[in-house]
Design a protein around this motif. Structure first.
Motif, PDB file in Angstrom:
ATOM      1  N   VAL B  42      44.308   8.480  13.293  1.00 27.61           N
ATOM      2  CA  VAL B  42      43.222   8.756  12.341  1.00 27.61           C
ATOM      3  C   VAL B  42      43.614   9.894  11.399  1.00 27.61           C
ATOM      4  CG1 VAL B  42      41.338   7.899  13.769  1.00 27.61           C
ATOM      5  CG2 VAL B  42      41.993  10.295  13.942  1.00 27.61           C
ATOM      6  N   ALA B  43      44.365  10.868  11.933  1.00 31.97           N
ATOM      7  CA  ALA B  43      44.783  11.975  11.077  1.00 31.97           C
ATOM      8  C   ALA B  43      45.758  11.487  10.015  1.00 31.97           C
ATOM      9  CB  ALA B  43      45.420  13.074  11.927  1.00 31.97           C
ATOM     10  N   ALA B  44      46.662  10.608  10.432  1.00 31.65           N
ATOM     11  CA  ALA B  44      47.630  10.063   9.471  1.00 31.65           C
ATOM     12  C   ALA B  44      46.898   9.318   8.353  1.00 31.65           C
ATOM     13  CB  ALA B  44      48.606   9.127  10.180  1.00 31.65           C
ATOM     14  N   TRP B  45      45.947   8.505   8.732  1.00 31.10           N
ATOM     15  CA  TRP B  45      45.217   7.723   7.736  1.00 31.10           C
ATOM     16  C   TRP B  45      44.426   8.636   6.793  1.00 31.10           C
ATOM     17  CZ3 TRP B  45      39.893   7.502   6.941  1.00 31.10           C
ATOM     18  CH2 TRP B  45      39.514   6.633   5.913  1.00 31.10           C
ATOM     19  N   ALA B  46      43.658   9.577   7.380  1.00 33.74           N
ATOM     20  CA  ALA B  46      42.797  10.422   6.555  1.00 33.74           C
ATOM     21  C   ALA B  46      43.629  11.291   5.616  1.00 33.74           C
ATOM     22  CB  ALA B  46      41.918  11.306   7.445  1.00 33.74           C
ATOM     23  N   THR B  47      44.740  11.806   6.117  1.00 33.30           N
ATOM     24  CA  THR B  47      45.592  12.640   5.265  1.00 33.30           C
ATOM     25  C   THR B  47      46.118  11.824   4.088  1.00 33.30           C
ATOM     26  OG1 THR B  47      46.249  13.894   7.207  1.00 33.30           O
ATOM     27  CG2 THR B  47      47.606  14.145   5.240  1.00 33.30           C
ATOM     28  N   GLY B  48      46.576  10.606   4.408  1.00 39.81           N
ATOM     29  CA  GLY B  48      47.111   9.752   3.342  1.00 39.81           C
ATOM     30  C   GLY B  48      46.039   9.364   2.347  1.00 39.81           C
ATOM     31  N   PHE B  49      44.916   8.925   2.848  1.00 41.36           N
ATOM     32  CA  PHE B  49      43.866   8.398   1.974  1.00 41.36           C
ATOM     33  C   PHE B  49      43.251   9.501   1.111  1.00 41.36           C
ATOM     34  CE2 PHE B  49      39.425   7.264   1.161  1.00 41.36           C
ATOM     35  CZ  PHE B  49      39.616   6.066   0.481  1.00 41.36           C
ATOM     36  N   VAL B  50      42.813  10.570   1.744  1.00 35.91           N
ATOM     37  CA  VAL B  50      42.153  11.646   0.987  1.00 35.91           C
ATOM     38  C   VAL B  50      43.160  12.345   0.083  1.00 35.91           C
ATOM     39  CG1 VAL B  50      40.888  13.817   1.168  1.00 35.91           C
ATOM     40  CG2 VAL B  50      40.388  11.937   2.738  1.00 35.91           C
ATOM     41  N   GLY B  51      44.365  12.515   0.585  1.00 33.12           N
ATOM     42  CA  GLY B  51      45.396  13.152  -0.230  1.00 33.12           C
ATOM     43  C   GLY B  51      45.648  12.358  -1.503  1.00 33.12           C
ATOM     44  N   ALA B  52      45.725  11.051  -1.359  1.00 30.03           N
ATOM     45  CA  ALA B  52      45.983  10.200  -2.526  1.00 30.03           C
ATOM     46  C   ALA B  52      44.775  10.160  -3.446  1.00 30.03           C
ATOM     47  CB  ALA B  52      46.350   8.794  -2.057  1.00 30.03           C
ATOM     48  N   LEU B  62      43.276  18.733   5.395  1.00 27.43           N
ATOM     49  CA  LEU B  62      42.010  19.120   6.015  1.00 27.43           C
ATOM     50  C   LEU B  62      41.260  17.900   6.531  1.00 27.43           C
ATOM     51  CD1 LEU B  62      40.670  22.001   3.744  1.00 27.43           C
ATOM     52  CD2 LEU B  62      41.614  22.130   6.063  1.00 27.43           C
ATOM     53  N   ALA B  63      41.276  16.837   5.734  1.00 27.09           N
ATOM     54  CA  ALA B  63      40.585  15.615   6.163  1.00 27.09           C
ATOM     55  C   ALA B  63      41.209  15.074   7.438  1.00 27.09           C
ATOM     56  CB  ALA B  63      40.650  14.561   5.054  1.00 27.09           C
ATOM     57  N   GLY B  64      42.553  15.088   7.486  1.00 25.65           N
ATOM     58  CA  GLY B  64      43.245  14.605   8.694  1.00 25.65           C
ATOM     59  C   GLY B  64      42.856  15.424   9.912  1.00 25.65           C
ATOM     60  N   ILE B  65      42.875  16.740   9.738  1.00 28.98           N
ATOM     61  CA  ILE B  65      42.545  17.619  10.874  1.00 28.98           C
ATOM     62  C   ILE B  65      41.096  17.402  11.312  1.00 28.98           C
ATOM     63  CG2 ILE B  65      42.164  20.024  11.520  1.00 28.98           C
ATOM     64  CD1 ILE B  65      44.666  20.711   9.888  1.00 28.98           C
ATOM     65  N   CYS B  66      40.196  17.321  10.316  1.00 23.85           N
ATOM     66  CA  CYS B  66      38.775  17.158  10.654  1.00 23.85           C
ATOM     67  C   CYS B  66      38.535  15.878  11.460  1.00 23.85           C
ATOM     68  CB  CYS B  66      37.911  17.119   9.402  1.00 23.85           C
ATOM     69  SG  CYS B  66      37.701  18.749   8.695  1.00 23.85           S
ATOM     70  N   LEU B  67      39.183  14.803  11.044  1.00 20.83           N
ATOM     71  CA  LEU B  67      38.946  13.541  11.738  1.00 20.83           C
ATOM     72  C   LEU B  67      39.521  13.595  13.160  1.00 20.83           C
ATOM     73  CD1 LEU B  67      37.370  11.128  10.878  1.00 20.83           C
ATOM     74  CD2 LEU B  67      39.481   9.976  10.229  1.00 20.83           C
ATOM     75  N   ALA B  68      40.687  14.201  13.299  1.00 19.06           N
ATOM     76  CA  ALA B  68      41.281  14.321  14.631  1.00 19.06           C
ATOM     77  C   ALA B  68      40.411  15.211  15.512  1.00 19.06           C
ATOM     78  CB  ALA B  68      42.695  14.883  14.539  1.00 19.06           C
ATOM     79  N   LEU B  96      39.303   2.536  19.136  1.00 14.61           N
ATOM     80  CA  LEU B  96      38.488   2.831  17.958  1.00 14.61           C
ATOM     81  C   LEU B  96      39.374   3.249  16.786  1.00 14.61           C
ATOM     82  CD1 LEU B  96      35.642   3.340  16.751  1.00 14.61           C
ATOM     83  CD2 LEU B  96      35.805   5.675  17.630  1.00 14.61           C
ATOM     84  N   SER B  97      40.371   4.039  17.074  1.00 21.49           N
ATOM     85  CA  SER B  97      41.230   4.554  16.011  1.00 21.49           C
ATOM     86  C   SER B  97      42.095   3.460  15.397  1.00 21.49           C
ATOM     87  CB  SER B  97      42.137   5.654  16.567  1.00 21.49           C
ATOM     88  OG  SER B  97      41.355   6.649  17.165  1.00 21.49           O
ATOM     89  N   ILE B  98      42.659   2.628  16.268  1.00 19.86           N
ATOM     90  CA  ILE B  98      43.515   1.554  15.752  1.00 19.86           C
ATOM     91  C   ILE B  98      42.697   0.611  14.881  1.00 19.86           C
ATOM     92  CG2 ILE B  98      44.884  -0.469  16.398  1.00 19.86           C
ATOM     93  CD1 ILE B  98      45.635   1.139  18.964  1.00 19.86           C
ATOM     94  N   GLY B  99      41.551   0.181  15.439  1.00 19.33           N
ATOM     95  CA  GLY B  99      40.704  -0.741  14.684  1.00 19.33           C
ATOM     96  C   GLY B  99      40.126  -0.091  13.444  1.00 19.33           C
ATOM     97  N   GLY B 185      49.564  14.072  13.037  1.00 14.17           N
ATOM     98  CA  GLY B 185      49.310  12.834  12.288  1.00 14.17           C
ATOM     99  C   GLY B 185      49.622  13.003  10.815  1.00 14.17           C
ATOM    100  N   ALA B 186      49.248  14.167  10.273  1.00 15.16           N
ATOM    101  CA  ALA B 186      49.538  14.437   8.867  1.00 15.16           C
ATOM    102  C   ALA B 186      51.043  14.412   8.632  1.00 15.16           C
ATOM    103  CB  ALA B 186      48.954  15.790   8.471  1.00 15.16           C
ATOM    104  N   LEU B 187      51.798  14.954   9.571  1.00 15.72           N
ATOM    105  CA  LEU B 187      53.252  14.973   9.425  1.00 15.72           C
ATOM    106  C   LEU B 187      53.825  13.550   9.461  1.00 15.72           C
ATOM    107  CD1 LEU B 187      55.967  16.291   9.226  1.00 15.72           C
ATOM    108  CD2 LEU B 187      55.868  16.863  11.647  1.00 15.72           C
ATOM    109  N   ILE B 188      53.252  12.705  10.322  1.00 12.33           N
ATOM    110  CA  ILE B 188      53.763  11.332  10.420  1.00 12.33           C
ATOM    111  C   ILE B 188      53.608  10.609   9.084  1.00 12.33           C
ATOM    112  CG2 ILE B 188      53.321   9.075  11.464  1.00 12.33           C
ATOM    113  CD1 ILE B 188      52.783  10.528  14.101  1.00 12.33           C
TER     114      ILE B 188
END
Lengths: 485, 281
Positions: B42-52, B62-68, B96-99, B185-188
């Motif tokens: 979830v952190a990987a996704w949120a970091t990518g999505f919000v960052g973009a 921050l979004a990645g950390i918050c979601l994690a 939940l995270s995968i889906g 996750g953000a690093l990934i």
């Protein structure tokens, strides 16, 4: 404490109890199981809310003096995986960052004032029960408690360690602190305490100076009637039937927990095994049951016992009252019915060939529960709904009402009051008069001396017998327990 | 060759380490945590999505950390308040995270795919990971918080008796878990430059294995993570190479890190001492 009342649902645990302890005194609190001793102390300590009543310390309401009260409960708070210094201060650290030099200096100071010495960097798992008890007391001193409550402090200690504990308490009392000791052992009250309060059925029966009472009087106050005398005298023992020879059992750490131990038990004998906790009693029992491998020889009634499977041993009449009720004796989610048959489920009255005999089981479960007056609502209720003392009554009942031949009882009266204990020993002796034999492990030497035909001592895995004529000599056996013969 | 291997070892070790340390704070407090994988994802996704979407790397992180952290607190709520089995809760969080991330990355459009260069540089994460190891090692040994964490993990009941607020200790521990897994996750996603479905590829579980091999201690956990990171880097290098003159299917090399995990766990598991109170209320 004045007018303390505590109710649990419809049950009144304490009713209008007054309690007063003075600085400079060791005050004993005695009473049967369920008399409300621990509940009263929890109210004082603050972990139990009272429905009514008032608690004051030094004239001030207890809330403002909460920090001044410390309690050592029956189950020590020392965590074996931590170091001694860490255990001493956890929960009351002097600051967010720990300064080892400063903390150790303070710990040393407190320990030296008590005449204790600790290796502060050693893990607490290496402490003996007496060492852990000492650390508990230091924990209270670290927290600067003025009132110290000790719940059954000597339950796991040898006589010598108990003496030492009371010496420490005396020293603390002389400094103006108050020590309150909850105990089952009348002898300790008479020997070491200044005042005693007796509770019975949630009410205070008496508070009196120890100097004005004696053993018989206290026992009468506690149980409400005269203590029954110990049953028959030692019966004439029969021929040797259980022969343990050069038995060696390895413990969890690979050490020789039972070390070249030998013991002969004659038919009809009740043999007490005295010793400090951890002297190899546990492993000896596990070897007898067959849950731990052993070398050497055990013969029971001529059979090579160690070659039998556990199931065969149970079928041959081995009955166990294990040390750890929860882990070894019952399945807490199961009903009393099911627990009654646990381990004995292969044979009548619990089974008909391969089938469970539900009627026989129900009948026997009733017999087991009634044997020592287990308090229960229905035999279908889960084991975990019973209090610890009642579970112990049930487990003892299961072992002693199902035609035992070899009784192995580990602290069979653990957590039980005088009356309940007496009944269990009576039943053990009764079975032995019918031809069974019993091995009873206990940590209370006085109890064993009263209740058993013969007492041997276990120390560091070895079994020692007192020389002829001294088989029931308290001092001789007390010395054997700590390895000085 | 050696330099490439070293660089890629560091690249692959850092997210493992962050996740393993996140697991460490949680499990040291007595809360079993097999949900590291889900938190990483979830952190990987949120970091990518919000960052973009925001074109701001800080907001993304921050979004990645918050979601994690939110997932971590959900685990705390389920296991502590509702007393759900720790394994079941962890599995639930992973599912939940995968889906959830799969659905979100399709439902919200693949915006994260199209943009690169909105991430913090990877060396920042490396420094943070190294600092976290040291900070945790020192905290466990020298601070009140660390001592209480150890105590609660070994025996929550006895800790309560000594006046420790077990709930507060666990709350802080799980907050740290969320923070560390969020960084991992953000690093990934930073390494990969864009989010793809299931991109953590079981690294949360490998981190858990490293944690166990490290005996729930920070420095040995660092060593275990480095070994796994090295094997993962090695398999990348070995891709396409031949063994005894025969071509080796790439999948076989790809399985190497997992095989090493398995062998290491079988070989060392018995010797590693978990916190005694793991899973106890």
């Amino acid at each position: 404490m004045t007018g303390v009342t505590v109710r649990f649902g419809s049950l009144t645990a304490l009713e209008n109890v007054d309690f007063e302890a003075r600085p400079g005194h060791i005050h004993a609190l005695v009473g049967e199981n369920g008399a409300g001793k621990t509940t009263l102390m929890r109210v004082l300590f603050g972990s139990q809310r009272a429905d009514s009543g008032e608690v004051t310390v030094d004239g001030a309401h207890v809330k403002s003096r909460r920090a001044a009260i410390g309690m050592v409960s029956q189950h020590y708070s020392v965590i074996p995986q931590l170091k001694n210094l860490q255990n001493l201060m956890v929960g009351a650290e002097p600051g967010a960052v720990l300064d080892r030099k400063r903390d150790r200096a303070r710990a040393e100071g407190i320990a030296r004032a008590m005449g204790f010495s600790f290796d502060w960097d050693a893990p607490s798992s290496s402490l003996s029960p007496a060492g852990a008890q000492k650390l508990e007391i230091l924990k209270l001193l670290w927290r600067e408690s003025q009132v110290m409550i000790l719940d059954e402090p000597t339950a796991m200690l040898s006589p010598a360690d108990s003496e030492e504990l009371y010496t420490s308490l005396k020293r603390l009392a002389e400094e103006g602190r108050t020590a309150i000791v909850v105990t089952h052992r009348i002898r300790e009250v008479l020997d070491h305490c200044e005042r005693v309060t007796v509770l019975r059925g949630g009410k205070r029966v008496a508070t009196l100076p120890v100097a004005e009472t004696d053993e018989a009087n206290l026992a009468r106050l506690i149980i409400g009637h005269d203590l029954r005398e110990r049953g028959s005298a030692t019966a004439e023992p029969g021929p040797p039937i259980l022969m343990i020879e050069r038995l060696t059992v390895l413990g969890d750490r690979g050490h020789r927990a039972v070390d070249d131990a030998s013991l002969v038990v004659r038919k009809g004998e009740v043999v007490g095994i005295a010793g400090v906790d951890g002297s190899g009693q546990r492993e000896l029992f596990q070897a007898l049951i067959g849950t731990r491998s052993a070398t050497g020889s055990v013969r029971f009634g001529g059979i090579d016992w160690l070659n039998l499977t556990t199931a065969k041993r149970l079928a041959s009449g081995l009955r166990l009252v294990p040390e750890d009720r929860h882990a070894e004796a019952v399945i807490e989610d199961w009903s009393l019915f099911e627990n009654a048959a646990l381990g004995l489920h292969r044979d009548p009255p619990f089974a008909h060939g391969h089938w469970i005999d539900t009627q026989g089981r129900a009948r026997q479960a009733g017999v087991i529960a009634d044997a020592f007056k287990t308090r229960y609502g229905s035999l279908a209720q889960p084991m975990k709904s019973l209090s610890g003392g009642n579970q112990q009554r049930f487990v003892a009942g299961r072992g002693l009402t199902t035609q035992p031949k070899l009784i192995a009882a580990f602290q069979p009266t653990r957590g039980l009051d005088i009356d309940g204990s007496a009944k269990i020993y009576q039943a053990i002796r009764h079975e032995c008069r019918q031809g069974a034999v019993a091995l009873v492990v206990g940590f209370d030497l006085d109890e064993l001396l009263v209740e058993c035909d013969r007492v041997v001592a276990m120390c560091q895995g070895r079994i020692f017998e007192a020389p002829g004529g001294l088989e029931r000599d308290r001092d001789a056996i007390g010395r054997l327990m700590v390895g000085v013969g | 060759m050696v330099e490439v291997l070293f660089a890629s070892t560091v690249t692959l070790t850092a997210p493992l380490l962050l996740a393993a340390l996140g697991g460490l704070t949680s499990e040291r407090s007595g809360v079993m945590n097999i949900g590291l994988e889900g938190k990483l994802l979830v952190a990987a996704w949120a970091t990518g999505f919000v960052g973009a979407a925001s074109q701001n790397p800080l907001l993304g992180l921050l979004a990645g950390i918050c979601l994690a952290v939110a997932m971590s607190l959900l685990h705390l709520l389920l296991t502590q308040t509702f007393r759900i089995d720790h394994i079941v809760s962890g599995m639930g969080i992973n599912a939940l995270s995968i889906g959830g991330t799969s659905f979100a990355s399709k439902g919200l459009g693949d915006r994260s795919q199209s943009v690169a260069g909105v991430f913090f540089p990877v060396w920042m994460y490396w420094i943070l990971a190294a600092a976290a190891v040291l900070a945790l090692a020192l905290a466990l040994d020298r601070t009140r918080g660390g001592l209480r964490l150890l105590a609660v993990g070994h025996d929550p009941d006895k800790s309560r008796q000594s006046g420790v607020d077990v709930g507060a200790v666990r709350l802080r521990a799980l907050l740290a878990t969320g923070l560390l897994c969020g960084l991992g996750g953000a690093l990934i996603v930073t390494n990969a430059t864009s989010f793809t479905d299931g991109m953590t590829g079981g690294r949360g579980y490998i981190a858990l294995a490293a944690l166990i091999l490290g005996g729930w201690r920070p420095l040995p956990t660092l060593v275990a993570c480095s070994v796994f990171g090295f094997v993962m880097a090695l398999q990348l290098q070995l891709q396409g190479s031949e063994l005894a003159g025969a071509a080796v299917p790439s999948q076989l090399w790809g399985a190497l890190p997992y095989l090493v995990t398995l062998v290491a766990l079988v070989g060392f598991l018995g010797k590693s001492q978990p916190p005694a109170g793991l899973g106890r209320p």
